[in-house]
Design an enzyme around this catalytic site. Structure first.
Site, PDB file in Angstrom:
ATOM      1  N   ASP A 289       0.805  -1.216   0.000  1.00 32.61           N
ATOM      2  CA  ASP A 289       0.000   0.000   0.000  1.00 32.61           C
ATOM      3  C   ASP A 289       0.842   1.271   0.000  1.00 32.61           C
ATOM      4  O   ASP A 289       0.336   2.371   0.167  1.00 32.61           O
ATOM      5  CB  ASP A 289      -1.003  -0.006   1.166  1.00 32.61           C
ATOM      6  CG  ASP A 289      -0.301  -0.136   2.509  1.00 32.61           C
ATOM      7  OD1 ASP A 289       0.954  -0.047   2.538  1.00 32.61           O
ATOM      8  OD2 ASP A 289      -0.990  -0.334   3.524  1.00 32.61           O
ATOM      9  N   ASP A 369      22.886 -14.843  -7.608  1.00 31.00           N
ATOM     10  CA  ASP A 369      23.344 -15.945  -8.468  1.00 31.00           C
ATOM     11  C   ASP A 369      22.261 -17.017  -8.650  1.00 31.00           C
ATOM     12  O   ASP A 369      22.200 -17.664  -9.694  1.00 31.00           O
ATOM     13  CB  ASP A 369      24.674 -16.554  -7.983  1.00 31.00           C
ATOM     14  CG  ASP A 369      24.688 -16.928  -6.520  1.00 31.00           C
ATOM     15  OD1 ASP A 369      23.612 -16.986  -5.899  1.00 31.00           O
ATOM     16  OD2 ASP A 369      25.799 -17.165  -5.986  1.00 31.00           O
ATOM     17  N   HIS A 373      20.862 -18.037 -12.142  1.00 28.83           N
ATOM     18  CA  HIS A 373      20.833 -19.462 -12.487  1.00 28.83           C
ATOM     19  C   HIS A 373      19.466 -19.839 -13.072  1.00 28.83           C
ATOM     20  O   HIS A 373      19.383 -20.414 -14.159  1.00 28.83           O
ATOM     21  CB  HIS A 373      21.132 -20.297 -11.234  1.00 28.83           C
ATOM     22  CG  HIS A 373      21.040 -21.778 -11.431  1.00 28.83           C
ATOM     23  ND1 HIS A 373      22.145 -22.589 -11.503  1.00 28.83           N
ATOM     24  CD2 HIS A 373      19.970 -22.601 -11.591  1.00 28.83           C
ATOM     25  CE1 HIS A 373      21.760 -23.840 -11.699  1.00 28.83           C
ATOM     26  NE2 HIS A 373      20.437 -23.873 -11.747  1.00 28.83           N
ATOM     27  N   TYR A 388      17.101 -32.073 -20.431  1.00 28.43           N
ATOM     28  CA  TYR A 388      17.459 -32.061 -19.016  1.00 28.43           C
ATOM     29  C   TYR A 388      17.702 -33.453 -18.443  1.00 28.43           C
ATOM     30  O   TYR A 388      17.071 -33.882 -17.483  1.00 28.43           O
ATOM     31  CB  TYR A 388      16.365 -31.336 -18.232  1.00 28.43           C
ATOM     32  CG  TYR A 388      16.832 -30.758 -16.912  1.00 28.43           C
ATOM     33  CD1 TYR A 388      17.825 -29.789 -16.868  1.00 28.43           C
ATOM     34  CD2 TYR A 388      16.268 -31.183 -15.719  1.00 28.43           C
ATOM     35  CE1 TYR A 388      18.252 -29.261 -15.667  1.00 28.43           C
ATOM     36  CE2 TYR A 388      16.691 -30.662 -14.507  1.00 28.43           C
ATOM     37  CZ  TYR A 388      17.689 -29.702 -14.492  1.00 28.43           C
ATOM     38  OH  TYR A 388      18.106 -29.178 -13.294  1.00 28.43           O
ATOM     39  N   GLU A 397      22.553 -27.362 -16.530  1.00 28.54           N
ATOM     40  CA  GLU A 397      22.833 -26.916 -15.163  1.00 28.54           C
ATOM     41  C   GLU A 397      24.098 -26.056 -15.107  1.00 28.54           C
ATOM     42  O   GLU A 397      24.133 -25.024 -14.440  1.00 28.54           O
ATOM     43  CB  GLU A 397      23.003 -28.127 -14.245  1.00 28.54           C
ATOM     44  CG  GLU A 397      21.716 -28.575 -13.594  1.00 28.54           C
ATOM     45  CD  GLU A 397      21.061 -27.452 -12.808  1.00 28.54           C
ATOM     46  OE1 GLU A 397      21.754 -26.778 -12.028  1.00 28.54           O
ATOM     47  OE2 GLU A 397      19.855 -27.236 -12.979  1.00 28.54           O
ATOM     48  N   ASP A 408      26.666 -12.540 -10.731  1.00 30.79           N
ATOM     49  CA  ASP A 408      26.972 -12.275  -9.316  1.00 30.79           C
ATOM     50  C   ASP A 408      28.488 -12.443  -9.216  1.00 30.79           C
ATOM     51  O   ASP A 408      28.992 -13.515  -8.904  1.00 30.79           O
ATOM     52  CB  ASP A 408      26.234 -13.299  -8.440  1.00 30.79           C
ATOM     53  CG  ASP A 408      26.471 -13.052  -6.960  1.00 30.79           C
ATOM     54  OD1 ASP A 408      26.633 -11.892  -6.563  1.00 30.79           O
ATOM     55  OD2 ASP A 408      26.492 -14.043  -6.202  1.00 30.79           O
ATOM     56  N   ASP A 411      32.455 -13.764  -6.544  1.00 27.03           N
ATOM     57  CA  ASP A 411      33.090 -15.023  -6.148  1.00 27.03           C
ATOM     58  C   ASP A 411      32.726 -16.094  -7.168  1.00 27.03           C
ATOM     59  O   ASP A 411      31.967 -15.835  -8.097  1.00 27.03           O
ATOM     60  CB  ASP A 411      32.604 -15.445  -4.753  1.00 27.03           C
ATOM     61  CG  ASP A 411      31.096 -15.436  -4.671  1.00 27.03           C
ATOM     62  OD1 ASP A 411      30.457 -16.197  -5.422  1.00 27.03           O
ATOM     63  OD2 ASP A 411      30.537 -14.640  -3.884  1.00 27.03           O
ATOM     64  N   GLU A 416      25.779 -18.543  -2.082  1.00 26.84           N
ATOM     65  CA  GLU A 416      26.325 -18.179  -0.763  1.00 26.84           C
ATOM     66  C   GLU A 416      25.431 -17.183  -0.020  1.00 26.84           C
ATOM     67  O   GLU A 416      25.437 -17.153   1.207  1.00 26.84           O
ATOM     68  CB  GLU A 416      27.755 -17.618  -0.892  1.00 26.84           C
ATOM     69  CG  GLU A 416      27.880 -16.244  -1.543  1.00 26.84           C
ATOM     70  CD  GLU A 416      27.729 -16.286  -3.050  1.00 26.84           C
ATOM     71  OE1 GLU A 416      27.737 -17.398  -3.605  1.00 26.84           O
ATOM     72  OE2 GLU A 416      27.584 -15.222  -3.671  1.00 26.84           O
ATOM     73  N   ASP A 426      27.930 -25.218   9.848  1.00 26.91           N
ATOM     74  CA  ASP A 426      28.315 -26.602   9.555  1.00 26.91           C
ATOM     75  C   ASP A 426      29.301 -26.708   8.392  1.00 26.91           C
ATOM     76  O   ASP A 426      29.591 -27.812   7.923  1.00 26.91           O
ATOM     77  CB  ASP A 426      27.071 -27.441   9.231  1.00 26.91           C
ATOM     78  CG  ASP A 426      26.173 -27.615  10.448  1.00 26.91           C
ATOM     79  OD1 ASP A 426      26.647 -27.319  11.563  1.00 26.91           O
ATOM     80  OD2 ASP A 426      25.004 -28.020  10.285  1.00 26.91           O
TER      81      ASP A 426
HETATM   82 CA   LIG Z   1      26.830 -13.178  -4.040  1.00 28.43          CA
HETATM   83 CA   LIG Z   2      27.934 -16.293  -5.879  1.00 27.88          CA
HETATM   84 ZN   LIG Z   3      19.158 -25.487 -12.175  1.00 27.75          ZN
END
Ligand SMILES: [Ca+2]
Ligand SMILES: [Ca+2]
Ligand SMILES: [Zn+2]
Length: 553
Positions: A289, A369, A373, A388, A397, A408, A411, A416, A426
């Site tokens: 709004d 990214d 993708h 696929y 892929e 992106d 890196d 990430e 972890d």
């Molecule tokens: Ca990034």
């Molecule tokens: Ca990245």
């Molecule tokens: Zn994919």
């Protein structure tokens, strides 16, 4: 003498009971034949003459004159033109469709590439030499209207369709069998909108295959620019949206619908309102709004909207590609799909993001990214259209991951910015790594199919031989992709992201096709680098060295 393939014709009651008859010779012929796999072509150094015109006639003349070299029987009478394009380098690409008795064979396409001077530089794609010499009846046993009726029933289409459906007779390869089929394409809206493709066996009337290719919605309103706060607290400026209401007071509805790009149908962000109903996708347009989208549930939508436009801008400015389909088509994202859903997907038309489970992921739209993708899957669908599963699926892929790391650009990691704090603690700081794929485990389920390391592969000696079924990731499309990813990283470190992007984009849109494998990718990338930067250039050397390093010949 040629052996005649005898396949029993399965006739539906309706057809068997009809008075349909045909000439004796035609009645002997099967309406579907086994013709095995389509054959890959990637032929260069063709020593062609210079053709005065770079068109279908010259392409067919060239193929006919060199038919033995291409394993073809009579190309002049088995191909029709699908498309002709001249690129920025002055090369002309003539896309040819293989036909049987003049009927197009779905997806079996080759491209004849002409240099600026008219010489044929290369011939790429897939063709089927077997079907060329087989006897096959390509006349239908019943009418288009009957096929449409069967197709409508199959997908529960409404009786009256808003647009005229298209019904076309094709030869449809499905699991090695080439069927004479009606391809029915119909679009309709309502609760379960669809742009369906249904393949009806033109002999038996049975449904061979079907898929839904599009979902659509449209609103008319005013363009405005607002702001928002993303999942990780980023302040997002310049969010393009639409407004309906009282212009004087600003009271009304603000919708994440960006129509600011001329010649482009819009970038829209939707919400699934945490529903799991895939049939309800793309959901409802995300609304607020005020110009500021700062509420907690807004964050995932703000990021999806912001990142989609960034990816759109990349393809437009770096490759002069207008949207995912290259034709200014609408870009749609849906957030808040399901509950705690830790994934994102491209369904052939739009992106869908889950909110994450907060164990592995936060809302996945937070990551540029990931958006790149998913949207690159759309670019692939509209260009090379890599199947696929198996190696073509792993390439599909990989190209998504590679453009993810190019767009992106901070890196060589994927995802990430969408990892949950628990996952990071972890040691899972990203989803996949292009620079160091083997820092992550593939998981115990897949491990026995590799070389024993249990890690993501970065060399062909570590390739995972998985069954090409969905339980096994369609043959490891998200696993073996890391070999291609790593090659891109190695080359990218040498030549930089801009050139890496140009080379990969050209390979994807000019040289690769539905059934391309890793070896085709090497050839396509080297050829693209050669076209763009000349033979023996540093760029060609970087790609070649990278593919050598990962063991792809
Ligand atoms: Ca990034
Ligand atoms: Ca990245
Ligand atoms: Zn994919």
């Amino acid at each position: 003498m040629k052996k005649k393939l005898v396949i029993p014709m399965v006739l539906s009651a309706a057809v068997a009971g009809s008075t349909f008859t045909s000439a004796a010779s035609a009645a002997d012929q099967p309406s579907h034949v086994k013709a095995g796999k389509d054959q890959a072509l990637f032929m260069t150094n063709l020593k062609s003459k210079e053709y005065a015109s770079k068109n279908k006639a010259s392409a067919l003349q060239f193929l006919q004159a060199n038919k033995a070299k291409f394993g073809m029987n009579d190309p002049a009478n088995n191909f029709t033109e699908l498309q002709k394009e001249t690129d920025q380098l002055g090369m002309t690409h003539v896309k040819l469709q293989q036909t049987k008795n003049g009927v197009p064979i779905e997806g079996v396409i080759i491209t004849v590439h002409f240099k600026k001077d008219g010489e044929v530089a290369s011939v790429t794609g897939y063709h089927n030499p077997n079907i060329e010499v087989k006897t096959m009846k390509t006349a239908a046993a019943f009418t288009k209207e009957k096929a449409l009726k069967a197709a409508k029933k199959e997908v529960s289409a409404p009786a009256s369709l808003p647009y005229a459906p298209k019904t076309e007779l094709v030869v449809y390869p499905y699991k090695g069998v080439y069927y004479t089929a009606y391809k029915v394409n119909m679009t309709f809206h309502g609760k379960k909108p669809g742009n369906w493709y249904v393949y009806v066996d033109a002999s038996s009337g049975k449904i061979i295959d079907k898929y839904n290719a599009i979902m659509d919605a449209d609103v008319k309103d005013k363009k405005v620019t607002g702001t928002g706060i993303g999942v990780k607290g980023d302040f997002r400026e310049g969010l393009h949206m639409s407004f309906t209401g009282d212009a004087a007071t600003g009271k009304g509805t603000y919708t994440l619908k960006d129509t600011s790009h001329s010649g482009m149908k819009g970038i829209e962000t939707y919400t699934a309102n945490n529903s799991w109903d895939e049939n309800a996708l793309p959901g409802t347009l995300y609304k607020g709004d005020s110009l500021g989208f700062k509420l907690k549930p807004d964050a995932a939508a703000v990021d999806a909207h912001y990142n989609s436009e960034k990816v759109y801008n990349y393809y437009k400015s770096a490759h002069n590609r207008n949207s995912i389909d290259g034709k200014g088509g609408k870009i749609m994202s849906t957030v808040h799909f399901g509950e705690d859903y830790a994934n994102a997907f491209w369904d052939g038309y739009s992106m869908t993001y889950g909110d994450g489970d907060n164990v592995d992921f936060i809302p996945l739209s937070a990551a540029l990214d990931v958006a790149a993708h998913e949207m690159t899957h759309g670019v692939t669908t509209n260009s090379a259209d890599l199947v696929y599963r198996g190696q073509s699926g792993a390439l599909n892929e990989a190209f998504s991951d590679i453009f993810g790391a190019i767009i992106d650009d901070k890196d060589w990691e994927m995802g990430e910015d969408a990892m949950a704090p628990k996952a990071i603690m972890d040691g899972q700081t990203s989803l996949r790594s292009l620079s160091q794929p083997d820092k992550y485990d593939v998981g115990g389920f897949f491990a026995p199919f590799g070389n024993g390391s249990g890690k993501y592969p970065k060399h062909m000696s570590e390739y995972y031989n998985l069954p090409e079924i969905s339980w096994f990731d369609n043959g490891g499309v998200h696993i073996n992709s890391s070999i291609i990813n790593h090659a891109a990283y190695l080359a990218g470190e040498q030549i930089g992201r801009e050139k890496l992007g140009k080379i990969h984009y050209r390979a994807l849109t000019v040289y690769l096709s539905k059934n391309s494998n890793f070896s085709d990718a090497r050839k396509a990338l080297i050829q693209s680098a050669t076209d763009l930067y000349k033979a023996n250039s540093a760029e060609v050397k970087a790609i070649t060295a990278a593919y050598d390093k990962v063991g792809i010949k």
